[in-house]
Design a protein around this motif. Structure first.
Motif, PDB file in Angstrom:
ATOM      1  N   ALA A 230       3.519  -9.827  -0.435  1.00 15.19           N
ATOM      2  CA  ALA A 230       3.306  -9.003  -1.625  1.00 15.19           C
ATOM      3  C   ALA A 230       3.889  -7.614  -1.411  1.00 15.19           C
ATOM      4  CB  ALA A 230       1.807  -8.891  -1.915  1.00 15.19           C
ATOM      5  N   GLN A 231       4.007  -6.895  -2.507  1.00 15.97           N
ATOM      6  CA  GLN A 231       4.378  -5.489  -2.467  1.00 15.97           C
ATOM      7  C   GLN A 231       3.097  -4.693  -2.687  1.00 15.97           C
ATOM      8  OE1 GLN A 231       7.277  -5.064  -5.548  1.00 15.97           O
ATOM      9  NE2 GLN A 231       8.890  -6.004  -4.345  1.00 15.97           N
ATOM     10  N   TYR A 232       3.158  -3.393  -2.423  1.00 12.96           N
ATOM     11  CA  TYR A 232       1.953  -2.593  -2.608  1.00 12.96           C
ATOM     12  C   TYR A 232       2.272  -1.268  -3.275  1.00 12.96           C
ATOM     13  CZ  TYR A 232       3.310   0.120   1.547  1.00 12.96           C
ATOM     14  OH  TYR A 232       3.983   0.909   2.444  1.00 12.96           O
ATOM     15  N   LYS A 233       1.232  -0.724  -3.894  1.00 16.12           N
ATOM     16  CA  LYS A 233       1.308   0.593  -4.517  1.00 16.12           C
ATOM     17  C   LYS A 233       0.015   1.316  -4.163  1.00 16.12           C
ATOM     18  CE  LYS A 233       1.524   2.888  -8.981  1.00 16.12           C
ATOM     19  NZ  LYS A 233       1.588   2.718 -10.430  1.00 16.12           N
ATOM     20  N   ILE A 234       0.138   2.455  -3.505  1.00 15.20           N
ATOM     21  CA  ILE A 234      -1.041   3.233  -3.135  1.00 15.20           C
ATOM     22  C   ILE A 234      -1.580   3.909  -4.391  1.00 15.20           C
ATOM     23  CG2 ILE A 234      -1.895   5.182  -1.780  1.00 15.20           C
ATOM     24  CD1 ILE A 234       0.271   4.432   0.307  1.00 15.20           C
ATOM     25  N   ILE A 235      -2.856   3.675  -4.663  1.00  9.86           N
ATOM     26  CA  ILE A 235      -3.451   4.223  -5.885  1.00  9.86           C
ATOM     27  C   ILE A 235      -4.457   5.338  -5.597  1.00  9.86           C
ATOM     28  CG2 ILE A 235      -3.052   2.173  -7.283  1.00  9.86           C
ATOM     29  CD1 ILE A 235      -5.953   1.360  -6.768  1.00  9.86           C
ATOM     30  N   GLU A 236      -4.849   5.484  -4.302  1.00  6.22           N
ATOM     31  CA  GLU A 236      -5.810   6.528  -3.965  1.00  6.22           C
ATOM     32  C   GLU A 236      -5.714   6.813  -2.479  1.00  6.22           C
ATOM     33  OE1 GLU A 236      -9.423   7.876  -2.134  1.00  6.22           O
ATOM     34  OE2 GLU A 236      -8.944   5.756  -2.116  1.00  6.22           O
ATOM     35  N   ALA A 237      -5.811   8.074  -2.115  1.00  8.16           N
ATOM     36  CA  ALA A 237      -5.830   8.463  -0.706  1.00  8.16           C
ATOM     37  C   ALA A 237      -6.665   9.725  -0.551  1.00  8.16           C
ATOM     38  CB  ALA A 237      -4.418   8.704  -0.193  1.00  8.16           C
ATOM     39  N   SER A 238      -7.398   9.787   0.558  1.00  7.44           N
ATOM     40  CA  SER A 238      -8.161  10.987   0.862  1.00  7.44           C
ATOM     41  C   SER A 238      -8.272  11.115   2.376  1.00  7.44           C
ATOM     42  CB  SER A 238      -9.550  10.936   0.224  1.00  7.44           C
ATOM     43  OG  SER A 238     -10.297   9.866   0.766  1.00  7.44           O
ATOM     44  N   ASN A 239      -8.512  12.334   2.823  1.00  7.63           N
ATOM     45  CA  ASN A 239      -8.674  12.511   4.258  1.00  7.63           C
ATOM     46  C   ASN A 239      -9.786  13.499   4.536  1.00  7.63           C
ATOM     47  OD1 ASN A 239      -7.192  14.757   3.371  1.00  7.63           O
ATOM     48  ND2 ASN A 239      -6.217  15.012   5.349  1.00  7.63           N
ATOM     49  N   GLY A 240     -10.399  13.282   5.648  1.00  2.00           N
ATOM     50  CA  GLY A 240     -11.448  14.138   6.193  1.00  2.00           C
ATOM     51  C   GLY A 240     -11.324  13.940   7.687  1.00  2.00           C
TER      52      GLY A 240
END
Length: 71
Positions: free
Chosen positions: A50-60
């Motif tokens: 499959a292919q992917y698309k990042i829809i959300e990212a966060s960092n702490g």
């Protein structure tokens, strides 16, 4: 005639929901770095062809990403 139309509408609705569910799958991963997190998503996508698309990212303390896998 009304019964046939009602059955046809129900069948189309069920098939459209099935195809939408089979097209996209959401995955969530965590890692210490952005590159490591995306690499995990890419590996999951590759395993499922499959292919992917990042829809959300966060960092702490860790990086958290959610992506949609689609074919």
């Amino acid at each position: 005639m009304k019964t046939i139309k009602a059955m046809s509408i129900a069948a189309v609705a069920a098939l459209s929901m099935m195809s939408a569910a089979s097209i996209a799958k959401s995955v969530t991963v965590r890692s210490l770095t952005k590159d490591g997190t995306e690499a995990k998503i890419a590996a999951q996508a590759q395993q499922q062809s499959a292919q992917y698309k990042i829809i959300e990212a966060s960092n702490g303390n860790v990086v958290h990403m959610t992506a949609e896998l689609y074919k």
